[in-house]
Design a protein around this motif. Sequence first.
Motif, PDB file in Angstrom:
ATOM      1  N   ALA A 150      -5.223  -1.579 -49.001  1.00  0.00           N
ATOM      2  CA  ALA A 150      -4.716  -1.192 -50.264  1.00  0.00           C
ATOM      3  C   ALA A 150      -4.585   0.350 -50.451  1.00  0.00           C
ATOM      4  O   ALA A 150      -3.618   0.670 -51.435  1.00  0.00           O
ATOM      5  N   LEU A 151      -5.256   1.067 -49.876  1.00  0.00           N
ATOM      6  CA  LEU A 151      -5.414   2.526 -50.215  1.00  0.00           C
ATOM      7  C   LEU A 151      -4.569   3.567 -49.450  1.00  0.00           C
ATOM      8  O   LEU A 151      -4.084   4.372 -49.557  1.00  0.00           O
ATOM      9  N   CYS A 152      -4.553   3.086 -48.132  1.00  0.00           N
ATOM     10  CA  CYS A 152      -4.084   4.046 -47.124  1.00  0.00           C
ATOM     11  C   CYS A 152      -2.617   4.062 -46.484  1.00  0.00           C
ATOM     12  O   CYS A 152      -2.080   2.982 -46.367  1.00  0.00           O
ATOM     13  N   ASP A 153      -2.165   5.334 -46.449  1.00  0.00           N
ATOM     14  CA  ASP A 153      -0.838   5.463 -45.966  1.00  0.00           C
ATOM     15  C   ASP A 153      -0.888   5.180 -44.385  1.00  0.00           C
ATOM     16  O   ASP A 153       0.266   4.570 -43.705  1.00  0.00           O
ATOM     17  N   GLN A 154      -1.828   5.569 -43.782  1.00  0.00           N
ATOM     18  CA  GLN A 154      -2.031   5.452 -42.332  1.00  0.00           C
ATOM     19  C   GLN A 154      -3.570   4.979 -42.015  1.00  0.00           C
ATOM     20  O   GLN A 154      -4.441   5.701 -42.848  1.00  0.00           O
ATOM     21  N   ILE A 155      -3.726   4.363 -40.994  1.00  0.00           N
ATOM     22  CA  ILE A 155      -5.312   3.921 -40.587  1.00  0.00           C
ATOM     23  C   ILE A 155      -5.295   4.269 -39.458  1.00  0.00           C
ATOM     24  O   ILE A 155      -4.286   4.082 -38.319  1.00  0.00           O
ATOM     25  N   ALA A 156      -6.465   4.712 -38.823  1.00  0.00           N
ATOM     26  CA  ALA A 156      -6.972   4.699 -37.399  1.00  0.00           C
ATOM     27  C   ALA A 156      -8.157   3.841 -37.280  1.00  0.00           C
ATOM     28  O   ALA A 156      -8.999   4.045 -38.136  1.00  0.00           O
ATOM     29  N   ILE A 157      -7.931   2.868 -36.203  1.00  0.00           N
ATOM     30  CA  ILE A 157      -9.010   1.822 -36.172  1.00  0.00           C
ATOM     31  C   ILE A 157      -9.869   2.507 -34.832  1.00  0.00           C
ATOM     32  O   ILE A 157      -9.417   3.212 -33.895  1.00  0.00           O
ATOM     33  N   ILE A 158     -11.287   2.737 -35.242  1.00  0.00           N
ATOM     34  CA  ILE A 158     -12.257   3.224 -34.519  1.00  0.00           C
ATOM     35  C   ILE A 158     -13.241   2.548 -34.228  1.00  0.00           C
ATOM     36  O   ILE A 158     -13.715   1.402 -35.218  1.00  0.00           O
ATOM     37  N   ALA A 176      -6.533   2.330 -32.192  1.00  0.00           N
ATOM     38  CA  ALA A 176      -5.078   2.239 -32.655  1.00  0.00           C
ATOM     39  C   ALA A 176      -4.741   2.980 -33.976  1.00  0.00           C
ATOM     40  O   ALA A 176      -5.699   3.434 -34.625  1.00  0.00           O
ATOM     41  N   GLN A 177      -3.324   3.550 -34.300  1.00  0.00           N
ATOM     42  CA  GLN A 177      -3.322   4.407 -35.249  1.00  0.00           C
ATOM     43  C   GLN A 177      -1.916   4.055 -35.978  1.00  0.00           C
ATOM     44  O   GLN A 177      -0.967   3.716 -35.101  1.00  0.00           O
ATOM     45  N   GLY A 178      -1.620   3.995 -37.232  1.00  0.00           N
ATOM     46  CA  GLY A 178      -0.519   3.642 -37.649  1.00  0.00           C
ATOM     47  C   GLY A 178      -0.604   3.287 -39.069  1.00  0.00           C
ATOM     48  O   GLY A 178      -1.563   3.348 -39.715  1.00  0.00           O
ATOM     49  N   THR A 179       0.533   3.006 -39.821  1.00  0.00           N
ATOM     50  CA  THR A 179       0.633   2.513 -41.136  1.00  0.00           C
ATOM     51  C   THR A 179       0.046   1.129 -41.092  1.00  0.00           C
ATOM     52  O   THR A 179       0.105   0.502 -40.213  1.00  0.00           O
ATOM     53  N   PRO A 180      -0.434   0.527 -42.305  1.00  0.00           N
ATOM     54  CA  PRO A 180      -0.902  -0.691 -42.138  1.00  0.00           C
ATOM     55  C   PRO A 180       0.289  -1.752 -41.631  1.00  0.00           C
ATOM     56  O   PRO A 180      -0.127  -2.628 -40.838  1.00  0.00           O
ATOM     57  N   SER A 181       1.542  -1.491 -41.964  1.00  0.00           N
ATOM     58  CA  SER A 181       2.559  -2.514 -41.698  1.00  0.00           C
ATOM     59  C   SER A 181       2.522  -2.239 -40.214  1.00  0.00           C
ATOM     60  O   SER A 181       2.951  -3.350 -39.407  1.00  0.00           O
ATOM     61  N   GLU A 182       2.611  -1.088 -39.572  1.00  0.00           N
ATOM     62  CA  GLU A 182       2.812  -0.986 -38.103  1.00  0.00           C
ATOM     63  C   GLU A 182       1.549  -1.709 -37.442  1.00  0.00           C
ATOM     64  O   GLU A 182       2.018  -2.278 -36.323  1.00  0.00           O
ATOM     65  N   LEU A 183       0.827  -1.311 -38.127  1.00  0.00           N
ATOM     66  CA  LEU A 183      -0.430  -1.875 -37.255  1.00  0.00           C
ATOM     67  C   LEU A 183      -0.402  -3.521 -37.161  1.00  0.00           C
ATOM     68  O   LEU A 183      -0.810  -4.228 -36.075  1.00  0.00           O
ATOM     69  N   LYS A 184      -0.180  -4.038 -38.404  1.00  0.00           N
ATOM     70  CA  LYS A 184       0.182  -5.328 -38.614  1.00  0.00           C
ATOM     71  C   LYS A 184       1.077  -6.205 -37.593  1.00  0.00           C
ATOM     72  O   LYS A 184       1.018  -7.143 -36.725  1.00  0.00           O
ATOM     73  N   ALA A 185       2.244  -5.248 -37.568  1.00  0.00           N
ATOM     74  CA  ALA A 185       3.447  -5.597 -36.637  1.00  0.00           C
ATOM     75  C   ALA A 185       2.852  -5.800 -34.947  1.00  0.00           C
ATOM     76  O   ALA A 185       3.327  -6.417 -34.320  1.00  0.00           O
ATOM     77  N   ARG A 186       1.938  -5.165 -34.720  1.00  0.00           N
ATOM     78  CA  ARG A 186       1.242  -5.188 -33.391  1.00  0.00           C
ATOM     79  C   ARG A 186       0.893  -6.499 -33.092  1.00  0.00           C
ATOM     80  O   ARG A 186       0.660  -6.957 -31.673  1.00  0.00           O
ATOM     81  N   VAL A 187       0.467  -7.363 -33.957  1.00  0.00           N
ATOM     82  CA  VAL A 187      -0.204  -8.864 -33.889  1.00  0.00           C
ATOM     83  C   VAL A 187       0.976  -9.709 -33.796  1.00  0.00           C
ATOM     84  O   VAL A 187       1.715  -9.773 -34.855  1.00  0.00           O
ATOM     85  N   HIS A 188       1.403 -10.422 -32.944  1.00  0.00           N
ATOM     86  CA  HIS A 188       2.439 -11.205 -32.842  1.00  0.00           C
ATOM     87  C   HIS A 188       1.942 -12.780 -32.987  1.00  0.00           C
ATOM     88  O   HIS A 188       1.208 -13.429 -32.009  1.00  0.00           O
ATOM     89  N   GLY A 189       2.058 -13.508 -34.023  1.00  0.00           N
ATOM     90  CA  GLY A 189       1.545 -14.654 -34.227  1.00  0.00           C
ATOM     91  C   GLY A 189       0.161 -14.832 -35.004  1.00  0.00           C
ATOM     92  O   GLY A 189      -0.355 -13.667 -35.454  1.00  0.00           O
ATOM     93  N   ASP A 190      -0.281 -16.026 -35.154  1.00  0.00           N
ATOM     94  CA  ASP A 190      -1.494 -16.449 -36.116  1.00  0.00           C
ATOM     95  C   ASP A 190      -2.581 -16.347 -34.973  1.00  0.00           C
ATOM     96  O   ASP A 190      -2.375 -16.567 -33.955  1.00  0.00           O
ATOM     97  N   VAL A 191      -3.779 -16.377 -35.686  1.00  0.00           N
ATOM     98  CA  VAL A 191      -5.253 -16.812 -34.948  1.00  0.00           C
ATOM     99  C   VAL A 191      -5.616 -18.144 -35.439  1.00  0.00           C
ATOM    100  O   VAL A 191      -5.885 -18.191 -36.519  1.00  0.00           O
TER     101      VAL A 191
END
Lengths: 255, 330
Positions: free
Chosen positions: B204-212, B219-234
């Motif tokens: 909700a808040l971040c323009d960019q996120i780094a996952i630590i 990984a690092q990127g915008t929330p949309s970029e990070l979500k795009a890294r996952v292809h498909g559902d779990v």
Amino acid sequence: MRSQFSGLYLRELLRTFRNPFVLLITVVQPFMWLAFFGSSFANAPPSLVESFVGAKSYIAFLLPGTLSTSMLSVGMFGSMSTIQDKRFGFMKRILITPTSKGVIFLSKALGSATRGLVQFPIMVVAALVFGVSFQLSPVEWLAWVGALFCLAIGFSSLFLAITAPSTDWQTPGVVSNFITMPLMFASTALFNGAFFPSWMRAISAVNPITFSALLGRSFVLGTSVPWINLGYLAAFALALLGIGWIVAGRWLKVD
Amino acid sequence: MTAPAIEVKGLTKRYGSAGHGVVALDDVSFSIPAGTVFGLLGPNGAGKTTLIKVLTGISDISAGDATVAGYDVRTQSMAVRSHIGWVAAEVILDDDFTARENLWLQAKLQSLPDWEPRADLLLKYFALYDRADDKVSQFSTGMRKKLEIALALLHQPDVIFMDEPTIGLDVGTRRMLWDIVTGVHREFGVTVLLTTHYIEEADALCDQIAIIDFGKVVAQGTPSELKARVHGDVIALETSRPIDVPRLTAIPGVQDVRPQGNEWMIRATTAEAVLPSLLAAVPAETVRRISIEKPSLETVFLELTGHRLGQDEPMRDIRKFYAQMRQVRK
């Protein structure tokens, strides 16, 4: 640096004087010392008291010594305040500003010393109540307060240096118990040093409490004033301030 | 191009001696553009707070370089501290002081001579002006948090560090804090680095996120970029008995099956499409729980680290405990 120091120093004082319990203890404790300890010779023959302490009134003899030993405990409160700031995170808040560790140390040491001096007027009034009369010149009053201030600065610095790396509440109490007794009794604060064994006399001869007690006593009893003691106490304060500054800069940590 | 607000290169923080100590940060590198809200997302113990300690000069750097607001953290520590604000995970104020006195002390520590107009502005902005002369010990948690943010903004810093700003808060106060963070960033133009282990907060808040995770930025990127890294559902499947992995993997549309604690994580192109075949392949009486997760930061984290963020470890322990209890009863 001046801004940070004045802020932290005033904080120390405000926190103390806004606590009614601390104020009450500060006022009552000196009275209790003089009432209980000072009255232990109340019914002794005057000749015995004079031969034992070299003065007609034991309370007049005791007052400068009690004031000197009470400067030992102010150091403990200073280091407890530092540990409280570390444990509640406030030290981190201070350190994430352009405030040096040396300034934090200095504000704590001076804050403790100032707090300790509050006892001075209360103790003098208590002594008046117990029949002690004072014939001091303004310079002598000033010198007496100055000597006690130096003593308080020295002991506060010592406590702060010892407890700088610690976050344990128990440390100041343990350190205080360890150093208070030998420093108090191996001095002429409570008794005449003439009756000490030679090893205690050796400690007493360099103990800053002795220097402060003898100076204050000369003012109260109107005997020859050992002005050199003031120089010794100033050197003691400066040396421990210097050591404390270095130790705090190196070991005052919250991580 | 403007200089980054924070730049970190190969940052390593080691506690204890080399070889025997704990590596809290392991060769961390990232860059935060000025004027953004940057989130460090990771579980407890991932190294988020350590990173803030290092960047604010509370802890020494073991290796690597870092600059904050253009100043070197190692060599220009005092300059860094003049240009940053800090909001702690637990609210840290002087409870013996009023709100105004807390601001006064902060002004003293930051050597601000003319602090009162700015303090009044902040007190009004955070709706604390009417309570400015009350002791902060009488304040609610939300008010205390707001005052802490006001302290952080008093000297007009370039960067504000917010360490788990909403941890332990109720939902309402957390939402209020989110609005404040967004507002502060917009109104005062500061760069915000916030750490969190709440996925929805980072989203909700971040323009960019780094996952630590385990001291490493994975990984690092915008929330949309990070979500795009996952292809498909779990599809998360919990069973009472082991499953036939090769049979499940052979189902058309299933990309991957991997264990995670007592669960199986089945990645599929579209969960709804594979679900009938999946349920046919697993005996119905062994299925304890089944859930579908669409691409989210949660699934990104799972994908990148192989484990879930947050409460999975204690939950797994509780399940293990109940399983053992059942064994004992038998």
